[in-house]
Every structure is written in structure tokens, then in C-alpha cells.
Design an enzyme around this catalytic site. Structure first.
Site, PDB file in Angstrom:
ATOM      1  N   ARG A 146       1.266  -8.782   4.948  1.00  0.00           N
ATOM      2  CA  ARG A 146       2.700  -9.030   4.811  1.00  0.00           C
ATOM      3  C   ARG A 146       3.008 -10.228   3.929  1.00  0.00           C
ATOM      4  O   ARG A 146       4.056 -10.295   3.306  1.00  0.00           O
ATOM      5  CB  ARG A 146       3.313  -9.322   6.193  1.00  0.00           C
ATOM      6  CG  ARG A 146       3.574  -8.112   7.037  1.00  0.00           C
ATOM      7  CD  ARG A 146       4.493  -8.492   8.194  1.00  0.00           C
ATOM      8  NE  ARG A 146       4.352  -7.600   9.320  1.00  0.00           N
ATOM      9  CZ  ARG A 146       4.974  -6.425   9.449  1.00  0.00           C
ATOM     10  NH1 ARG A 146       5.772  -6.001   8.504  1.00  0.00           N
ATOM     11  NH2 ARG A 146       4.788  -5.679  10.508  1.00  0.00           N
ATOM     12  N   ASP A 152      10.982   5.951   3.586  1.00  0.00           N
ATOM     13  CA  ASP A 152       9.835   6.828   3.342  1.00  0.00           C
ATOM     14  C   ASP A 152      10.223   8.255   3.779  1.00  0.00           C
ATOM     15  O   ASP A 152      10.857   8.985   3.027  1.00  0.00           O
ATOM     16  CB  ASP A 152       8.664   6.234   4.135  1.00  0.00           C
ATOM     17  CG  ASP A 152       7.360   6.954   3.947  1.00  0.00           C
ATOM     18  OD1 ASP A 152       7.073   7.385   2.827  1.00  0.00           O
ATOM     19  OD2 ASP A 152       6.602   7.082   4.932  1.00  0.00           O
ATOM     20  N   GLU A 177      16.560  -2.786   4.561  1.00  0.00           N
ATOM     21  CA  GLU A 177      15.285  -2.142   4.881  1.00  0.00           C
ATOM     22  C   GLU A 177      14.257  -2.499   3.807  1.00  0.00           C
ATOM     23  O   GLU A 177      14.629  -2.774   2.659  1.00  0.00           O
ATOM     24  CB  GLU A 177      15.471  -0.609   4.874  1.00  0.00           C
ATOM     25  CG  GLU A 177      15.596   0.008   6.251  1.00  0.00           C
ATOM     26  CD  GLU A 177      14.276   0.062   7.010  1.00  0.00           C
ATOM     27  OE1 GLU A 177      13.329  -0.672   6.679  1.00  0.00           O
ATOM     28  OE2 GLU A 177      14.206   0.856   7.960  1.00  0.00           O
ATOM     29  N   ASP A 178      12.987  -2.455   4.187  1.00  0.00           N
ATOM     30  CA  ASP A 178      11.939  -2.675   3.190  1.00  0.00           C
ATOM     31  C   ASP A 178      11.701  -1.417   2.363  1.00  0.00           C
ATOM     32  O   ASP A 178      11.637  -1.462   1.143  1.00  0.00           O
ATOM     33  CB  ASP A 178      10.635  -3.140   3.861  1.00  0.00           C
ATOM     34  CG  ASP A 178      10.194  -2.248   5.025  1.00  0.00           C
ATOM     35  OD1 ASP A 178      10.923  -1.294   5.385  1.00  0.00           O
ATOM     36  OD2 ASP A 178       9.121  -2.513   5.603  1.00  0.00           O
ATOM     37  N   PHE A 204       0.730   4.063  -0.594  1.00  0.00           N
ATOM     38  CA  PHE A 204       0.972   3.149   0.521  1.00  0.00           C
ATOM     39  C   PHE A 204       0.957   1.719  -0.005  1.00  0.00           C
ATOM     40  O   PHE A 204      -0.028   1.263  -0.583  1.00  0.00           O
ATOM     41  CB  PHE A 204      -0.057   3.329   1.640  1.00  0.00           C
ATOM     42  CG  PHE A 204       0.416   2.713   2.914  1.00  0.00           C
ATOM     43  CD1 PHE A 204       1.311   3.392   3.723  1.00  0.00           C
ATOM     44  CD2 PHE A 204       0.029   1.431   3.271  1.00  0.00           C
ATOM     45  CE1 PHE A 204       1.798   2.816   4.892  1.00  0.00           C
ATOM     46  CE2 PHE A 204       0.512   0.846   4.431  1.00  0.00           C
ATOM     47  CZ  PHE A 204       1.396   1.539   5.243  1.00  0.00           C
TER      48      PHE A 204
HETATM   49  P1  IMP Z   1      10.351   6.204   7.534  1.00  0.00           P
HETATM   50  O1  IMP Z   1      10.953   6.321   8.884  1.00  0.00           O
HETATM   51  O2  IMP Z   1       9.217   7.171   7.342  1.00  0.00           O
HETATM   52  O3  IMP Z   1      11.339   6.274   6.399  1.00  0.00           O
HETATM   53  O4  IMP Z   1       9.602   4.829   7.472  1.00  0.00           O
HETATM   54  C1  IMP Z   1      10.221   3.667   7.468  1.00  0.00           C
HETATM   55  C2  IMP Z   1       9.277   2.540   7.806  1.00  0.00           C
HETATM   56  O5  IMP Z   1       7.892   2.888   7.659  1.00  0.00           O
HETATM   57  C3  IMP Z   1       9.513   1.443   6.831  1.00  0.00           C
HETATM   58  O6  IMP Z   1      10.588   0.630   7.224  1.00  0.00           O
HETATM   59  C4  IMP Z   1       8.174   0.730   6.829  1.00  0.00           C
HETATM   60  O7  IMP Z   1       8.127  -0.210   7.862  1.00  0.00           O
HETATM   61  C5  IMP Z   1       7.155   1.829   7.074  1.00  0.00           C
HETATM   62  N1  IMP Z   1       6.542   2.271   5.793  1.00  0.00           N
HETATM   63  C6  IMP Z   1       6.794   3.411   5.108  1.00  0.00           C
HETATM   64  N2  IMP Z   1       6.063   3.472   3.965  1.00  0.00           N
HETATM   65  C7  IMP Z   1       5.351   2.332   3.919  1.00  0.00           C
HETATM   66  C8  IMP Z   1       4.414   1.781   2.959  1.00  0.00           C
HETATM   67  O8  IMP Z   1       4.098   2.332   1.900  1.00  0.00           O
HETATM   68  N3  IMP Z   1       3.888   0.574   3.291  1.00  0.00           N
HETATM   69  C9  IMP Z   1       4.210  -0.102   4.439  1.00  0.00           C
HETATM   70  N4  IMP Z   1       5.070   0.356   5.337  1.00  0.00           N
HETATM   71  C10 IMP Z   1       5.648   1.566   5.089  1.00  0.00           C
HETATM   72 MG    MG Z   2      10.552  -1.167   8.128  1.00  0.00          MG
END
Ligand code: IMP
Ligand code: MG
Length: 182
Positions: A170, A108, A104-105, A157
Site C-alpha cells: 500500500r 473493478d 474509491e481507489d 492487478f
Molecule cells: P469491485 O467490487 O470488484 O469493483 O472491487 C472493488 C475493490 O476491490 C476496490 O475498491 C479494491 O479495494 C479492490 N481491487 C480491485 N482491483 C484491484 C487491484 O487491481 N488491486 C488492488 N485492489 C483491487
Molecule cells: Mg477499495
């Protein structure tokens, strides 16, 4: 919501630091796979993890019985989580009875990963290791296991190195924060 017109990306995590993180992640994956027998599937969560995935792969030592695959989920619109997870592309590899490492990147709110863990466990994986480049624990809405998180970040962010804001930024080599240029 971010006002894009007045934003310029400022380096927050340099490409050198990212490369070190990729090596640390590969070490953790190598260690995880050490005592595993049977097939291994390495899965990139598109699109954000694409750079991290390929950089970690370069440092893996146990590559004989590894299959590569991708999956794609959507959970985000603009800079805030919608809370809805949609599978746009499921992993096509037969993962039942295999050791799966998910890349995963960023984690969050944890909603995406929580969904993906349940999804892969339902498919009968022998074991699951989740690796994320970035971890934003202050934003968690659900508690979720992350076996390896390379860099913990605060509630900012971030874009670049695969991470986007509405599909932009990206391709930056560094991870940047969008700051107000006015
Ligand atoms: P989550 O489901 O809220 O944990 O979000 C996961 C996805 O939201 C990540 O895999 C990212 O693609 C996107 N995301 C969350 N925070 C950021 C950020 O700071 N920058 C860019 N994408 C984000
Ligand atoms: Mg992602």
C-alpha cells in the site's frame, strides 16, 4: 492467485501521473459542487482510497461546508473478488439531504460500488458523486455509474498508492503491477 515469492512491483502509473489525476479529480468535484447548496460530505472508502482522498482534498476550492468521513467495506480476498460485500465501518456523518462525494481507489467488478451507491441512496442523500482513481471496465460484472474516473486501466492487478495485495504494497508512491521476477 498471485505467487508472491516470485513477484516484484514494477511502476505502471508514476506518482507524477497520479498527482495530475488528483488535480483533474478535484476540478471535477469543484465543478460538481459549484451549484449545490447545503451540506457536503466527502467520504473516503477505506483503506485503498486513503492517499487519493487526501491528495484530492488539497485541491478543493469549496471547503467551507464540507464534512469528511470514511467508510470501510470488504469485497476481496487475495486477488479475486469474493462477490460478497461486507460493511466493516459505516459512514457516521448524517448524510440525509447532503451532497455526498465518494472516493474509491478502483472500480473493478463494480459490485462494491453498486452496493455503496444503493447504500447511500437508501440513506437519503441529496446527490451522489463517485470519484475513482482507477477504472477497470473490462472486469465489470454489474453496470454501475461512475461520475469521475481518472485513469482507465486494463485487466492487471495493481498495487501501491493505497492499493494492496493481502495488505502489502500500500505504501508505494507509484502504482505498480506485480511481475514475475524469475
Ligand atoms: P469491485 O467490487 O470488484 O469493483 O472491487 C472493488 C475493490 O476491490 C476496490 O475498491 C479494491 O479495494 C479492490 N481491487 C480491485 N482491483 C484491484 C487491484 O487491481 N488491486 C488492488 N485492489 C483491487
Ligand atoms: Mg477499495
Amino acid at each position: 492467485m498471485i505467487n508472491e515469492d516470485s513477484q516484484k512491483p514494477e511502476i505502471y502509473i508514476s506518482s507524477e501521473e497520479i498527482q495530475q489525476a488528483a488535480v483533474r479529480c478535484a476540478d471535477a468535484v469543484n465543478h460538481f459542487l459549484e451549484d449545490k447548496s447545503g451540506g457536503v460530505v466527502l467520504v473516503c472508502v477505506l483503506k485503498g482510497a486513503i492517499f487519493f482522498f487526501s491528495d484530492v482534498l488539497k485541491h478543493l476550492s469549496q471547503i467551507k461546508d464540507c464534512e469528511l468521513d470514511v467508510c470501510r467495506v470488504k469485497s476481496y480476498e487475495n486477488d479475486s473478488s469474493t462477490g460478497r460485500i461486507e460493511v466493516l465501518l459505516d459512514c457516521k456523518a448524517a448524510v440525509e439531504g447532503k451532497h455526498v462525494v465518494l472516493f474509491e481507489d478502483i472500480v473493478d467488478t463494480g459490485l462494491t460500488l453498486d452496493f455503496l451507491r444503493a447504500h447511500f441512496e437508501k440513506r437519503g442523500v441529496a446527490s451522489l458523486m463517485v470519484c475513482t482513481l482507477l477504472d477497470k471496465p473490462s472486469r465489470r460484472k454489474v453496470s454501475v455509474d461512475v461520475e469521475f474516473a481518472a485513469i482507465t486501466v486494463p485487466d492487471k492487478f495493481l498495487v501501491g498508492y493505497g492499493l494492496d495485495y493481502n495488505q502489502k504494497y500500500r505504501l508505494l508512491n507509484d502504482i505498480c503491477v506485480l511481475t514475475n521476477s524469475q
